[in-house]
Enzyme design. Sequence first.
Site, PDB file in Angstrom:
ATOM      1  N   VAL A  84      32.518   0.830  15.223  1.00 40.69           N
ATOM      2  CA  VAL A  84      33.192  -0.463  15.381  1.00 40.69           C
ATOM      3  C   VAL A  84      32.214  -1.630  15.306  1.00 40.69           C
ATOM      4  CG1 VAL A  84      35.096   0.484  16.731  1.00 40.69           C
ATOM      5  CG2 VAL A  84      33.060  -0.402  17.917  1.00 40.69           C
ATOM      6  N   TYR A 179      26.475  -5.576  30.409  1.00 38.53           N
ATOM      7  CA  TYR A 179      27.830  -5.034  30.454  1.00 38.53           C
ATOM      8  C   TYR A 179      28.834  -6.093  30.891  1.00 38.53           C
ATOM      9  CZ  TYR A 179      31.610  -1.767  31.631  1.00 38.53           C
ATOM     10  OH  TYR A 179      32.814  -1.103  31.697  1.00 38.53           O
TER      11      TYR A 179
END
Length: 274
Positions: A84, A179
């Site tokens: 992706v 993150y």
Amino acid sequence: MSYALTGLEGKVAVVTGAGRMRSIGRSIAVELARAGCDVVITGSGRSPDAFPADEKQAGWRDIESVAEEIRALGRRALPVVSNVADPDAVAALADTVVREFGRVDFVINNAGAARAGDRVPVVDVDPAAWRKVIDVNLNGSFYMSQVFGRQLIAQGEGGTIINISSVGGKLMAPNTAAYAASKAGLHALTAAMAGEVGRYGIRVNAICPGIVSTSRLDDLSSEQWDAIINTYVPLKRAGAPAEIGSMVVYLCSTQGAWISGQLYSVDGGQVAGR
């Protein structure tokens, strides 16, 4: 009389990052199939050498095993190795989906970067680790949303994009900057795009799982996770992957048709009120 979700039978869903045996992606794909969807599942093409011990013991075959589960439920499945974080690969995936199924209805951006040295203070994060997390978690969801969003607009029949985020994007805790930034960015992508494509009947939402029982928890002992759960999760247990899958199914259904631009925490009460 039972109450059933509708608007799912015969629809085509794409789920990225769905190859791990104990994972949210696998459960999303299987729950969508159980609800009546045909499912395209992607994985990164992991080497079997890198599989966890339980996958090796089970003879797990990544996305091929998930495809078999979907077919056993009477639905079509198409496993595709895809990255992706590569816009060309995403464009090729979209071409494959349209060629094989003729359309797409639901896009679930679930692929996520594995923890790899990024859970440290900002002053210590390796820039390469930072880029890896952002490339997969945020840029990958952007590429998928852009390419498949164009397809949904062209079809003219609405559709749903769901970004699998994390409560980490709301908590923004120390030692999670890469993150947390990737997931907070995903929230911005979700909200902005929802405002752009609503006129086409396309809905965009994010689901923010809390602590879910997947192979991603293997980096800490069960005792460590139990202590974290007992401290921070009011319902005093980890979530099951299928509980995230069922939320995806609802947001794709006709019953969820007036929901867009939302960031839903599914976390046992860990992040209350936001």
